[in-house]
Write a protein that holds these residues in place. Sequence first.
Motif, PDB file in Angstrom:
ATOM      1  N   ARG A   1       0.833  -1.200   0.000  1.00 44.02           N
ATOM      2  CA  ARG A   1       0.000   0.000   0.000  1.00 44.02           C
ATOM      3  C   ARG A   1       0.868   1.250   0.000  1.00 44.02           C
ATOM      4  N   GLU A   2       1.912   1.253   0.810  1.00 45.71           N
ATOM      5  CA  GLU A   2       2.809   2.395   0.869  1.00 45.71           C
ATOM      6  C   GLU A   2       3.524   2.604  -0.456  1.00 45.71           C
ATOM      7  N   ILE A   3       3.928   1.528  -1.095  1.00 52.80           N
ATOM      8  CA  ILE A   3       4.609   1.635  -2.381  1.00 52.80           C
ATOM      9  C   ILE A   3       3.690   2.299  -3.396  1.00 52.80           C
ATOM     10  N   LYS A   4       2.438   1.872  -3.462  1.00 51.44           N
ATOM     11  CA  LYS A   4       1.497   2.485  -4.401  1.00 51.44           C
ATOM     12  C   LYS A   4       1.325   3.967  -4.116  1.00 51.44           C
ATOM     13  N   GLU A   5       1.237   4.326  -2.845  1.00 54.30           N
ATOM     14  CA  GLU A   5       1.085   5.738  -2.472  1.00 54.30           C
ATOM     15  C   GLU A   5       2.316   6.548  -2.854  1.00 54.30           C
ATOM     16  N   VAL A   6       3.487   6.014  -2.590  1.00 53.85           N
ATOM     17  CA  VAL A   6       4.738   6.708  -2.908  1.00 53.85           C
ATOM     18  C   VAL A   6       4.844   6.914  -4.416  1.00 53.85           C
ATOM     19  N   VAL A   7       4.537   5.879  -5.175  1.00 52.11           N
ATOM     20  CA  VAL A   7       4.593   5.977  -6.638  1.00 52.11           C
ATOM     21  C   VAL A   7       3.593   7.010  -7.137  1.00 52.11           C
ATOM     22  N   GLN A   8       2.379   6.940  -6.638  1.00 50.05           N
ATOM     23  CA  GLN A   8       1.344   7.879  -7.072  1.00 50.05           C
ATOM     24  C   GLN A   8       1.756   9.324  -6.770  1.00 50.05           C
ATOM     25  N   GLU A   9       2.273   9.569  -5.575  1.00 52.96           N
ATOM     26  CA  GLU A   9       2.709  10.920  -5.207  1.00 52.96           C
ATOM     27  C   GLU A   9       3.851  11.392  -6.109  1.00 52.96           C
ATOM     28  N   ALA A  10       4.792  10.506  -6.424  1.00 54.91           N
ATOM     29  CA  ALA A  10       5.923  10.879  -7.285  1.00 54.91           C
ATOM     30  C   ALA A  10       5.441  11.221  -8.694  1.00 54.91           C
ATOM     31  N   ILE A  11       4.513  10.443  -9.207  1.00 55.47           N
ATOM     32  CA  ILE A  11       3.983  10.714 -10.551  1.00 55.47           C
ATOM     33  C   ILE A  11       3.169  12.005 -10.561  1.00 55.47           C
TER      34      ILE A  11
ATOM     35  N   ALA B   1      12.119   8.112  -0.793  1.00 56.96           N
ATOM     36  CA  ALA B   1      11.038   7.793   0.154  1.00 56.96           C
ATOM     37  C   ALA B   1      11.187   6.407   0.772  1.00 56.96           C
ATOM     38  N   LEU B   2      11.628   5.428  -0.035  1.00 58.38           N
ATOM     39  CA  LEU B   2      11.679   4.046   0.434  1.00 58.38           C
ATOM     40  C   LEU B   2      13.092   3.569   0.794  1.00 58.38           C
ATOM     41  N   GLY B   3      14.098   4.346   0.414  1.00 60.65           N
ATOM     42  CA  GLY B   3      15.474   3.936   0.667  1.00 60.65           C
ATOM     43  C   GLY B   3      16.070   3.134  -0.468  1.00 60.65           C
ATOM     44  N   TYR B   4      15.255   2.706  -1.400  1.00 58.45           N
ATOM     45  CA  TYR B   4      15.659   1.987  -2.609  1.00 58.45           C
ATOM     46  C   TYR B   4      14.420   1.874  -3.493  1.00 58.45           C
ATOM     47  N   ILE B   5      14.580   1.284  -4.663  1.00 55.74           N
ATOM     48  CA  ILE B   5      13.459   1.135  -5.587  1.00 55.74           C
ATOM     49  C   ILE B   5      13.139  -0.358  -5.710  1.00 55.74           C
ATOM     50  N   PRO B   6      12.174  -0.828  -4.948  1.00 57.52           N
ATOM     51  CA  PRO B   6      11.830  -2.251  -5.030  1.00 57.52           C
ATOM     52  C   PRO B   6      11.159  -2.586  -6.364  1.00 57.52           C
ATOM     53  N   ALA B   7      11.212  -3.855  -6.730  1.00 52.82           N
ATOM     54  CA  ALA B   7      10.603  -4.313  -7.978  1.00 52.82           C
ATOM     55  C   ALA B   7       9.122  -3.963  -8.038  1.00 52.82           C
ATOM     56  N   GLU B   8       8.437  -4.022  -6.886  1.00 52.34           N
ATOM     57  CA  GLU B   8       7.004  -3.689  -6.860  1.00 52.34           C
ATOM     58  C   GLU B   8       6.781  -2.240  -7.267  1.00 52.34           C
ATOM     59  N   ALA B   9       7.700  -1.352  -6.902  1.00 53.19           N
ATOM     60  CA  ALA B   9       7.569   0.062  -7.260  1.00 53.19           C
ATOM     61  C   ALA B   9       7.764   0.251  -8.760  1.00 53.19           C
TER      62      ALA B   9
END
Length: 163
Positions: free
Chosen positions: A8-18, A38-46
């Motif tokens: 859920r956090e990954i989706k929010e972070v991605v949405q905010e960045a876009i 935001a996450l400290g790295y870019i996970p595959a899910e992001a």
Amino acid sequence: MYAPAVEREIKEVVQEAIEKHGCTRDAFIPILSEINHALGYIPAEAIREVKVQINHDGSFVSQGQLFGLASFYDMLSTQPRGRHVIKFCENAPCHVVGGKAIWDALRETLDLENGATTPDKKWTLVTTSCIGLCSVGPVLLIDDDMYGNVTIEQIPDILERYE
């Protein structure tokens, strides 16, 4: 400093960045940089989520293109890093003024090789190309803090500044 993110956090972070940077090709690196910060790295899910959201808005990008960007630039990471990232300039000007000795001392002090993270997740040690501060070499960056004209004797004091 960086806690593992849930989906859920990954989706929010991605949405905010876009939303912040837009959906153009010129925005891909700022979007990935924002996620990395935001996450400290870019996970595959992001990366998958960026692809989904950008493609949904009409711009096509493949997952491979995004991964290529995320893995190419030193400022980005597709692997979790320590709470503090030490980037050491490995270019010739820093090397000529004693950079090799500083690099060896950092590796010995932290018991790390290039790209590795300490077991307690406090430190990640990486080399990087020119930082652009050749006049004050050897140079290292810890997080956003720059240290120039570094000597071996300064290393313990510099590292002690970080929790």
